[in-house]
Scaffold this active site. Structure first.
Site, short mmCIF file in Angstrom:
data_model
loop_
_atom_site.label_atom_id
_atom_site.label_comp_id
_atom_site.label_asym_id
_atom_site.label_seq_id
_atom_site.Cartn_x
_atom_site.Cartn_y
_atom_site.Cartn_z
N LYS A 13 0.82 -1.22 0.00
CA LYS A 13 0.00 0.00 0.00
C LYS A 13 0.85 1.27 0.00
CE LYS A 13 -2.54 -0.50 3.68
NZ LYS A 13 -1.99 -1.77 4.21
N ARG A 88 -9.57 1.57 8.95
CA ARG A 88 -9.21 0.19 9.25
C ARG A 88 -10.29 -0.51 10.06
NH1 ARG A 88 -3.20 1.01 8.78
NH2 ARG A 88 -2.17 -0.97 9.11
N ARG A 127 11.16 -7.54 5.25
CA ARG A 127 11.14 -6.11 4.94
C ARG A 127 12.15 -5.34 5.79
NH1 ARG A 127 5.53 -2.81 4.82
NH2 ARG A 127 5.48 -3.09 7.07
N ARG A 138 11.37 -2.99 11.12
CA ARG A 138 10.38 -2.29 11.92
C ARG A 138 10.00 -3.15 13.10
NH1 ARG A 138 5.55 0.04 8.16
NH2 ARG A 138 4.33 -0.93 9.81
N ARG A 149 -0.71 -8.85 13.47
CA ARG A 149 -1.25 -7.77 12.62
C ARG A 149 -2.16 -8.35 11.52
NH1 ARG A 149 3.89 -5.15 10.50
NH2 ARG A 149 2.57 -3.67 9.41
P1 AMP Z 1 0.84 0.84 8.68
O1 AMP Z 1 2.11 1.56 8.38
O2 AMP Z 1 -0.32 1.33 7.88
O3 AMP Z 1 1.00 -0.67 8.63
O4 AMP Z 1 0.47 1.19 10.20
C1 AMP Z 1 1.34 0.86 11.26
C2 AMP Z 1 0.56 0.83 12.58
O5 AMP Z 1 -0.02 2.12 12.84
C3 AMP Z 1 -0.62 -0.14 12.62
O6 AMP Z 1 -0.24 -1.48 12.91
C4 AMP Z 1 -1.47 0.49 13.74
O7 AMP Z 1 -0.92 0.21 15.01
C5 AMP Z 1 -1.30 1.97 13.46
N1 AMP Z 1 -2.34 2.46 12.51
C6 AMP Z 1 -2.16 2.93 11.25
N2 AMP Z 1 -3.32 3.28 10.70
C7 AMP Z 1 -4.27 3.02 11.63
C8 AMP Z 1 -5.70 3.15 11.67
N3 AMP Z 1 -6.39 3.62 10.61
N4 AMP Z 1 -6.34 2.79 12.80
C9 AMP Z 1 -5.67 2.33 13.88
N5 AMP Z 1 -4.36 2.16 13.91
C10 AMP Z 1 -3.65 2.49 12.80
#
Ligand code: AMP
Length: 206
Positions: A13, A88, A127, A138, A149
């Site tokens: 994404k 989400r 990654r 990460r 996740r």
């Molecule tokens: P990502 O980089 O999109 O995988 O996001 C990393 C982390 O940020 C996720 O595993 C969540 O802990 C938090 N996060 C990102 N977007 C959201 C969202 N829309 N709602 C809740 N937590 C989020």
């Protein structure tokens, strides 16, 4: 154009969001990036979010929704945006719909990137991101957190696919393949004609 990019962690994404947003001429807004910037900057929001992020859990809706509403109110998002990683949960999607209605706006498309789970685990475990010039993993890409996740995605985020389909907004694409191939599929799904000028053969001046 107002677009949501939907897909599990590891579907690509972030990469696609940057490229597609560039093509559409709208800002790419990643909630994960905003949270990570706040964690690095040791802000109050970052401190609150870090606990959930490190565990691979979602940051509570009230924190996330307020942050996105503020971001969408900024001038650059007026003419359009591409959301990466938000919504989400169904509750976040409902709040987004209501906020946009208040602004007299609506989503044009929700684009779902589809990748099977074995491939996701393989991608996420390998990654590497660059922090301060150094390659690191990460915190939330550690194998046990990755599995969690993906579970969180299945339970809380995957239902959005059907929800947006019912609203007539969903387009799905196969997100396995070269980055360029996936971008091309995405742009077709969005009905966007790519500006191919850069790659078109230039007439030679002989
Ligand atoms: P990502 O980089 O999109 O995988 O996001 C990393 C982390 O940020 C996720 O595993 C969540 O802990 C938090 N996060 C990102 N977007 C959201 C969202 N829309 N709602 C809740 N937590 C989020």
């Amino acid at each position: 154009m107002r677009v949501v990019l939907l897909g599990p962690p590891g579907a690509g994404k972030g990469t696609q969001a940057q490229i597609i947003a560039g093509e559409l001429g709208v800002p790419a807004i990643s909630t994960g990036d905003i949270f990570r910037a706040n964690v690095t900057g040791k802000t109050e929001l970052g401190t609150q979010a870090k606990v959930y992020m490190d565990a691979g859990d979602l940051v509570p809706d009230e924190i996330t929704v307020a942050m996105v509403s503020d971001r969408l109110a900024e001038p650059d998002a007026k003419a359009g945006f591409l959301l990466d990683g938000f919504p989400r949960t169904i509750a976040q999607a409902e709040q987004l719909r209501d906020s946009l209605t208040e602004l007299d706006q609506h989503l044009d498309c929700v684009l779902e990137l589809v990748v099977d789970e074995d491939e996701l685990v393989r991608r996420l475990s390998g990654r590497v991101v660059v922090v301060d010039g150094k390659p690191v993993q990460r915190e939330d890409d550690k194998p046990e957190t990755v599995r969690h996740r993906l579970e969180v995605y299945r339970e809380q985020t995957a239902p959005l696919s059907g929800w947006y389909d019912q609203a007539g907004l969903l387009a799905t694409i196969d997100a396995i393949g070269e980055i360029d191939e996936v971008t091309a599929r995405a742009l077709v799904a969005l009905g966007h004609q790519r500006d191919d000028d850069e790659t078109a053969e230039q007439p030679t001046d002989r």
